[in-house]
Design a protein around this motif. Structure first.
Motif, mmCIF file in Angstrom:
data_model
loop_
_atom_site.group_PDB
_atom_site.id
_atom_site.type_symbol
_atom_site.label_atom_id
_atom_site.label_comp_id
_atom_site.label_asym_id
_atom_site.label_seq_id
_atom_site.Cartn_x
_atom_site.Cartn_y
_atom_site.Cartn_z
ATOM 1 N N ILE A 7 -42.287 -23.115 23.485
ATOM 2 C CA ILE A 7 -43.575 -22.422 23.394
ATOM 3 C C ILE A 7 -43.778 -21.961 21.951
ATOM 4 O O ILE A 7 -43.072 -21.066 21.477
ATOM 5 N N PRO A 8 -44.726 -22.545 21.218
ATOM 6 C CA PRO A 8 -45.066 -22.011 19.898
ATOM 7 C C PRO A 8 -45.998 -20.813 20.065
ATOM 8 O O PRO A 8 -46.912 -20.838 20.908
ATOM 9 N N ASN A 9 -45.788 -19.774 19.298
ATOM 10 C CA ASN A 9 -46.597 -18.558 19.451
ATOM 11 C C ASN A 9 -47.130 -18.076 18.115
ATOM 12 O O ASN A 9 -46.409 -18.027 17.114
ATOM 13 N N LEU A 10 -48.405 -17.718 18.116
ATOM 14 C CA LEU A 10 -49.016 -17.049 16.966
ATOM 15 C C LEU A 10 -50.004 -16.024 17.495
ATOM 16 O O LEU A 10 -51.040 -16.379 18.053
ATOM 17 N N ASN A 11 -49.636 -14.756 17.377
ATOM 18 C CA ASN A 11 -50.524 -13.654 17.762
ATOM 19 C C ASN A 11 -51.048 -13.804 19.198
ATOM 20 O O ASN A 11 -52.247 -13.647 19.455
ATOM 21 N N GLY A 12 -50.129 -14.072 20.107
ATOM 22 C CA GLY A 12 -50.516 -14.263 21.502
ATOM 23 C C GLY A 12 -50.224 -13.067 22.385
ATOM 24 O O GLY A 12 -49.841 -13.234 23.553
ATOM 25 N N ALA A 13 -50.421 -11.865 21.878
ATOM 26 C CA ALA A 13 -50.040 -10.662 22.623
ATOM 27 C C ALA A 13 -50.732 -10.559 23.980
ATOM 28 O O ALA A 13 -50.172 -10.027 24.935
ATOM 29 N N GLY A 14 -51.941 -11.070 24.069
ATOM 30 C CA GLY A 14 -52.704 -10.914 25.294
ATOM 31 C C GLY A 14 -52.272 -11.811 26.433
ATOM 32 O O GLY A 14 -52.662 -11.572 27.580
ATOM 33 N N TRP A 15 -51.468 -12.825 26.150
ATOM 34 C CA TRP A 15 -51.147 -13.808 27.184
ATOM 35 C C TRP A 15 -49.723 -14.340 27.151
ATOM 36 O O TRP A 15 -49.263 -14.973 28.094
ATOM 37 N N LEU A 16 -48.960 -14.084 26.094
ATOM 38 C CA LEU A 16 -47.628 -14.666 25.964
ATOM 39 C C LEU A 16 -46.708 -14.253 27.113
ATOM 40 O O LEU A 16 -45.976 -15.090 27.660
ATOM 41 N N ARG A 17 -46.705 -12.976 27.486
ATOM 42 C CA ARG A 17 -45.796 -12.522 28.534
ATOM 43 C C ARG A 17 -46.059 -13.269 29.849
ATOM 44 O O ARG A 17 -45.130 -13.738 30.509
ATOM 45 N N THR A 41 -48.426 -11.208 13.738
ATOM 46 C CA THR A 41 -48.580 -9.853 13.208
ATOM 47 C C THR A 41 -49.038 -8.882 14.299
ATOM 48 O O THR A 41 -49.348 -7.724 14.006
ATOM 49 N N ASP A 42 -49.088 -9.366 15.543
ATOM 50 C CA ASP A 42 -49.466 -8.491 16.649
ATOM 51 C C ASP A 42 -48.240 -8.187 17.504
ATOM 52 O O ASP A 42 -47.100 -8.463 17.102
ATOM 53 N N GLU A 43 -48.441 -7.675 18.700
ATOM 54 C CA GLU A 43 -47.336 -7.270 19.566
ATOM 55 C C GLU A 43 -46.608 -8.440 20.213
ATOM 56 O O GLU A 43 -45.584 -8.234 20.877
ATOM 57 N N SER A 44 -47.106 -9.655 20.032
ATOM 58 C CA SER A 44 -46.472 -10.794 20.709
ATOM 59 C C SER A 44 -45.054 -11.048 20.211
ATOM 60 O O SER A 44 -44.200 -11.514 20.975
ATOM 61 N N LEU A 45 -44.776 -10.738 18.952
ATOM 62 C CA LEU A 45 -43.411 -10.911 18.453
ATOM 63 C C LEU A 45 -42.458 -9.955 19.174
ATOM 64 O O LEU A 45 -41.344 -10.347 19.558
ATOM 65 N N ALA A 46 -42.877 -8.736 19.398
ATOM 66 C CA ALA A 46 -42.053 -7.777 20.142
ATOM 67 C C ALA A 46 -41.869 -8.244 21.588
ATOM 68 O O ALA A 46 -40.784 -8.083 22.167
ATOM 69 N N ILE A 47 -42.915 -8.832 22.166
ATOM 70 C CA ILE A 47 -42.802 -9.371 23.527
ATOM 71 C C ILE A 47 -41.752 -10.469 23.569
ATOM 72 O O ILE A 47 -40.885 -10.497 24.448
ATOM 73 N N ALA A 48 -41.811 -11.380 22.600
ATOM 74 C CA ALA A 48 -40.841 -12.481 22.548
ATOM 75 C C ALA A 48 -39.426 -11.952 22.337
ATOM 76 O O ALA A 48 -38.463 -12.442 22.952
ATOM 77 N N LYS A 49 -39.274 -10.941 21.483
ATOM 78 C CA LYS A 49 -37.949 -10.365 21.233
ATOM 79 C C LYS A 49 -37.406 -9.631 22.465
ATOM 80 O O LYS A 49 -36.186 -9.515 22.629
ATOM 81 N N GLY A 50 -38.304 -9.186 23.318
ATOM 82 C CA GLY A 50 -37.878 -8.475 24.519
ATOM 83 C C GLY A 50 -37.086 -9.334 25.495
ATOM 84 O O GLY A 50 -36.388 -8.799 26.362
ATOM 85 N N TYR A 51 -37.161 -10.646 25.355
ATOM 86 C CA TYR A 51 -36.410 -11.558 26.233
ATOM 87 C C TYR A 51 -35.057 -11.948 25.653
ATOM 88 O O TYR A 51 -34.287 -12.650 26.308
#
Length: 335
Positions: A7-17, A41-51
């Motif tokens: 899964i490539p991610n760029l600023n996907g805080a609203g849907w990545l989880r 630069t949004d919260e999606s990086l923190a979401i990804a790190k949470g796993y």
């Protein structure tokens, strides 16, 4: 391991989880999950790190946006699975999605890619993508886009699998090469499928593998914007020049030129003349850097099939436009 999901991610805080959770919920559990963050630069990086710390999970972090092709190539190089499955960060899979993709791939060793039935997330009765194709005019198009997905229930061979939700056989990727990083975004999936077609491998459509896609959530949901215009202007030139043998390119050049001129007009009428031409200029600068596949006489039947496909797809595109026109008129006339 059977599969590696990237899964490539760029600023996907609203849907990545939700995207990741739909992967963990698969009935087929013989897989690893690799998330490649492209400088979010949004919260999606923190979401990804949470796993992190979870079994079968890997996070790769880039300091900047390196483009879709580079990001997924990082994931592919880190992958251990027999199959590599690309999945957009704004897509959400049905529980049997992965099992269905693998089942379809294992029907034939010549299958290079298997495309999901991608359904619009916010319009669940409509298809988003049921396989991609290219016309003689150099236009890359999505099959089924905007029409009821139930019309696309027949599995079969397609020209290209969409990189937003498709499985690829790792052995063939190792043979033909990974995604071309000169295609920063868009058409890179059509390019890799074209290469596979030229060698006699096949891309298949599997309607039983369903997922839901927001579409354009990362790059901008509108159909036309500056970023997409630049990418289209560049990659629509690079795609046929790279993949057509020289004689084939010369034969098709009048049609390609007509297609490019029409695209310039369409983008210009929508106010994106300048970025589209900027992309075209970038294409000519990138041509010397292309890794153009070598012509092989033994592949002549495959080149001929592709030529027939390009011609036939002009009629498919015309049919699509006519149906969209009448569908829009019916919608406008409805009370």
């Amino acid at each position: 391991m059977k599969a590696s999901i990237v899964i490539p991610n760029l600023n996907g805080a609203g849907w990545l989880r939700d995207s990741i959770e739909s992967i963990w919920a698969q009935t087929e559990q013989d897989f690893e999950l690799i998330v490649v963050d492209n400088g979010s630069t949004d919260e999606s990086l923190a979401i990804a790190k949470g796993y992190e710390g979870r079994a079968r999970y890997t996070l790769i972090c880039n300091a900047r946006n390196t483009g879709f092709s580079h990001a997924v190539n990082q994931g592919i190089r880190a992958a251990k699975g027999e199959y590599v499955v690309l999945f957009n960060n704004d897509a959400f899979a049905e529980p049997d999605w992965l099992a269905r993709l693998i089942e379809a791939a294992e029907a034939d060793e010549k299958i290079f890619a298997v495309q999901s039935l991608m359904i619009r997330h916010f319009e669940r009765e409509l298809a988003d993508d049921a396989g991609d194709y290219v016309t003689l005019f150099g236009w890359a198009c999505k099959r089924g886009d905007g029409f009821p997905w139930r019309r696309y229930q027949k599995p079969g061979r397609i020209f290209s699998a969409c990189g937003g939700a498709s499985l690829y056989r790792r052995r063939i990727l190792d043979e033909i090469g990974l995604f071309d990083e000169l295609f920063f975004a868009y058409f890179e999936d059509v390019d890799i499928s074209w290469r596979a077609n030229s060698l006699g491998y096949k891309a298949m459509y599997c309607p039983a593998a369903k997922c839901y896609h927001i579409c354009g959530a990362t790059t901008g949901a509108v159909r036309y914007n500056e970023f997409k215009s630049v990418q289209s202007g560049r990659n629509s030139i690079l795609l046929p020049y790279k993949n057509m043998p020289i004689l084939m390119f010369l034969l098709n050049f009048p049609f390609l030129l007509a297609g490019y001129l029409l695209k310039v007009l369409v983008f210009g009428l929508r106010g994106f003349w300048t970025p589209y031409l900027k992309g075209a200029r970038e294409a000519f600068a990138a041509i010397p850097k292309l890794d153009k596949p070598k012509f092989r006489l033994k592949n002549l039947p495959h080149y001929a099939l592709i030529e027939v496909w390009l011609f036939w797809n002009c009629f498919a595109y015309a049919s699509y436009r006519i149906r969209r026109f009448f569908a829009a008129r019916r919608k406008k006339a409805a009370p």
